[in-house]
Write a protein that holds these residues in place. Structure first.
Motif, short mmCIF file in Angstrom:
data_model
loop_
_atom_site.label_atom_id
_atom_site.label_comp_id
_atom_site.label_asym_id
_atom_site.label_seq_id
_atom_site.Cartn_x
_atom_site.Cartn_y
_atom_site.Cartn_z
N ASP A 1 -4.17 1.96 15.74
CA ASP A 1 -4.27 2.06 17.21
C ASP A 1 -5.18 0.97 17.77
OD1 ASP A 1 -2.58 4.21 17.34
OD2 ASP A 1 -4.16 5.72 17.48
N SER B 1 0.86 -1.18 0.00
CA SER B 1 0.00 0.00 0.00
C SER B 1 0.90 1.23 0.00
CB SER B 1 -0.91 0.01 1.24
OG SER B 1 -0.14 0.15 2.42
N SER C 1 -4.10 -4.63 4.18
CA SER C 1 -4.06 -3.31 3.57
C SER C 1 -5.34 -2.52 3.82
CB SER C 1 -3.81 -3.43 2.06
OG SER C 1 -4.81 -4.24 1.46
N ARG C 2 -6.37 -3.16 4.41
CA ARG C 2 -7.60 -2.43 4.74
C ARG C 2 -7.36 -1.45 5.89
NH1 ARG C 2 -11.85 -6.69 5.90
NH2 ARG C 2 -10.56 -7.87 4.44
N TYR C 3 -6.30 -1.70 6.67
CA TYR C 3 -5.99 -0.83 7.80
C TYR C 3 -4.98 0.23 7.35
CZ TYR C 3 -8.06 -4.83 10.16
OH TYR C 3 -8.91 -5.85 10.53
N LYS C 4 -5.48 1.45 7.15
CA LYS C 4 -4.65 2.49 6.54
C LYS C 4 -4.31 3.64 7.49
CE LYS C 4 -6.28 1.79 1.77
NZ LYS C 4 -7.05 0.57 2.04
N ASN C 5 -5.26 4.04 8.34
CA ASN C 5 -5.04 5.25 9.14
C ASN C 5 -4.60 4.93 10.56
OD1 ASN C 5 -7.46 4.79 10.74
ND2 ASN C 5 -8.64 5.46 8.95
N ASN C 6 -4.18 5.96 11.27
CA ASN C 6 -3.66 5.79 12.63
C ASN C 6 -4.71 5.22 13.58
OD1 ASN C 6 -1.16 6.75 11.88
ND2 ASN C 6 -1.62 8.87 12.46
N GLU C 7 -5.96 5.62 13.39
CA GLU C 7 -7.02 5.13 14.28
C GLU C 7 -7.16 3.62 14.16
OE1 GLU C 7 -11.84 5.65 14.99
OE2 GLU C 7 -10.78 6.99 13.61
N GLN C 8 -7.12 3.11 12.94
CA GLN C 8 -7.25 1.67 12.74
C GLN C 8 -6.04 0.93 13.32
OE1 GLN C 8 -7.67 2.05 8.47
NE2 GLN C 8 -9.80 1.34 8.55
N GLU D 1 1.20 3.15 2.37
CA GLU D 1 1.76 3.28 3.71
C GLU D 1 2.83 2.23 4.02
OE1 GLU D 1 -1.56 2.86 3.15
OE2 GLU D 1 -2.13 4.98 3.26
#
Length: 307
Positions: free
Chosen positions: A281, A14, A272-279, A16
């Motif tokens: 965390d 991804s 790759s479904r987990y992209k942002n900091n919240e996810q 990231e």
């Protein structure tokens, strides 16, 4: 001894994160590094790292899915152009040799260093005077192995002041004493190793798992390890999907770490479904609720493996 992640994604890269690759840096121990898996783009990641391909000694492939080895042919070819002329040994499951030799033959790639490909079915796959590497079959769609890297205990420091008093100078006698043997001093006094040798340094254990569902072999490989690197493809709310695709959740990885009695857990191989900091965390929190000493692996960060 340090861990250096160059790919922490599962399946596909991804923006990231890259696909799986992890270096075990052993500069103090043997002035080299070992590579565990080699997803596509690994050689580019190495260019951005403090690692040098000329120092690569061993490669351990966990299984033959593309996200774990598609970067290997390019890395093998490029190594020679980056000063790599020392032998390279590549360990992995049955079929690895056919994959590598076929790609190199069809692409007419030439290498100017000695390369050995060692296929294994588990057990002790490497051993020398400093390290032993054990492998065991995990639970995945295709044969996937975990590796247990065992640093052998190191002898303590010699009391050089006392040895000087006995008239023993640096040389072969030092070596015998470090091996625990007794020696004869110039004044005919018998000097026992226990008299002049400090406390030995206990070796470290690092366990690096390939893709897997929870299974007994993972726990055996991780038993009392200083560090466990465990895949964490999904949050536990997707445990059904994880089971179907032969992967683990963050909670399951933490449960393995707790049960095996490891000191530190590193999570990697994120969907790759987990992209942002919240996810991310949420992954951290899910694991930490069970095993406090959990770290989400971040690419291009050095993580020391402490004694």
């Amino acid at each position: 001894m340090d861990l250096y992640f160059m790919g922490t994604n599962a399946g596909v890269p991804s923006l990231e994160r890259n696909v799986t690759s992890l270096a075990l840096r052993l500069l103090d121990e043997r002035r080299s590094f070992w590579l565990f898996d080699c997803g596509e783009g690994t050689q580019h990641q190495i260019l951005r790292s403090p690692l040098k391909l000329s120092k690569l000694e061993n490669v351990f492939i966990t299984h033959l899915h593309g996200d774990h080895l598609f970067g290997l042919p390019g890395l093998i070819s490029s190594r020679a152009y980056q000063g790599g002329d020392t032998p390279l040994t590549i360990y992995g499951p049955q079929g690895l040799k056919r994959y590598i030799t076929t790609v190199l033959e069809l692409s007419e790639s030439r290498i100017n260093y000695k390369m050995d490909i060692v296929e294994h079915d588990g057990g002790t796959v490497f051993e020398d005077e400093s390290f032993r590497v054990e492998a065991a079959l995990l639970d995945h769609r295709i044969p996937s192995y975990g590796y247990r890297i065992i640093e052998k205990d190191q002898p303590g420091k010699l009391d050089t002041a006392l040895l000087k008093k006995y008239g023993i100078s640096p040389g072969p006698l030092y070596g015998k004493l470090k091996r625990g043997e007794s020696v004869q001093a110039p004044n005919d006094k018998t000097v026992h190793a226990a008299e002049v040798l400090g406390k030995s340094k206990k070796g470290r254990i690092v366990t690096i798992l390939g893709d897997t569902r929870p299974c007994p072999a993972a726990l055996e490989l991780a038993k009392d390890a200083d560090v466990l690197v465990h895949e964490s493809t999904f949050l536990h709310e997707l445990a059904g999907i994880a089971h179907t695709y032969h992967h683990s959740t963050a909670r399951q990885a933490a449960e393995a770490a707790k049960y095996a009695g490891v000191k530190e857990l590193f999570l990697t191989h994120f969907s790759s479904r987990y992209k942002n900091n919240e996810q991310m965390d949420r992954i951290q929190q899910e694991a930490e609720a069970i095993f406090k000493d959990t770290t989400l692996a971040v690419e291009h960060v050095l993580y020391p493996v402490d004694r």
